[in-house]
Design an enzyme around this catalytic site. Sequence first.
Site: not given
Length: 500
Positions: A111, A180, A233
Amino acid sequence: MGKVALYTTAAVCAAAAACAVAVVVVRRRKELAGRRARALGVIEELEGIFATPIERLRLIADEMVEEMQRGLTSDLAGSSLKMILSYVDKLPTGDEKGLFYALDLGGTNFRVLRVQLGGREARLVKQEYEEVSIPPHIMVGGSIELFDFIASALANFVATEGEDFHLPEGRQRELGFTFSFPVKQTSISSGNLIKWTKGFSIEDTVGKDVVAELTKAMERQGLDMRVTALVNDTIGTLAGGRYGDQDVVAAVILGTGTNAAYVEHANAIPKWDGLLPSSGKMVINMEWGNFRSKDLPITDYDRSLDFESLNPGEQIYEKMISGMYLGEIVRRVLLRIAQEASIFGEVVPPRLEVPFILRTPHMSAMHHDTSPDLKIVAAKLKDVLGIANIPLQTRKMVVGVCDIVAKRGARLAAAGIYGILKKLGRDTVQTEKQKTVIAMDGGLYEHYSIFSECLVDTLRELLGEEASSSVVIKLANDGSGIGAALLAASHSQYLGFDES
């Protein structure tokens, strides 16, 4: 006379047949009763070996604290917890202003996100994001191809920046990068990739600084943007939670996987060998999925799951509490009952022997079934495992297995959180009325309500009524993306300049 004899013979035959049927029925009932007894025996054993009495949870929490302290002392101290220094020493305060970007890469999609922050009064003025799928060939190609693909998508997203977003003249756009994957962090904005996971296999990135790789790719795209924060994250969730509530001291992710991060006093980190940060604080990435303790109730189900996993001997705690594995544990229990008690028929259903076919969302749907005839349980058993026409008693047994497995996981997760609170001295009644907030993210906690309610109840039980009244678990939905943008803001190169 002949007719009488005939009738008598027929009556005798009928009686014999009825007697034979009765014998079969009795035998069948005994057989079913025997199967049910064997199945109940497995369930009873399961309740015993999965038990998490409060005394055991306290021991686990104490061992969590010991492992945390050992991991903070040295990377060579043999702790099961890595206790990674994040180099994040400034969390968002709510005063941040300006335009900031985030890139969240953690799987087959990534994203890109932008936020306009308006300071203490206006807060989060506007945010926009876009999700991009990574083609399979890019995931196994070269480092340049991957980062060029990401930088191209980022450049296209920047090109759509509207008038609601304002960058002061002469300033560079700044980006928080949520990455991540296992990284050896070397500063707030640099870190070398240790290894790829989640289907990525790009050998020429391993050992390289992922921020440098992204920066070179952005330069090739003609994109003037600087990465000011590299985080995972869990730390993004902590930052997002802190922005909304200054009492947030830790973040926990309970989703497909699990991890925790918290704010530590810098002088309580013996392995920190640089100048202490001016804030006096440092965010620690615990990597708690790898926690090990002699008091964890590890069973043969857990051992076989671990042995057959892609990473045997690692992430034991994660394999007992996270969404990736809970459904698989239930499948293994049901398989054993099917093998020993034939509750699903004479032949073990073939699909029941397929690893990971029963996912935690299936388990959750069955566990939450409140219909009188447990029709959702019946539907899941049929659709997922190919098992049809299951008696209500057996369906209830399946729900019972889900309950035992889910609640063990929830109670063990609560013990971990209690361990963090003990390490921070937040496990007792505070002299000042101090609130302690845990930011929580992840689909397991958000969507599996029996799991999350059990976790909260167990934490309350561990803390006691008075101390628990000041501890809150707050859902920080999608905290990692916005958190990375906020960390870009709190570590901006322009801090101290007028942002109006």
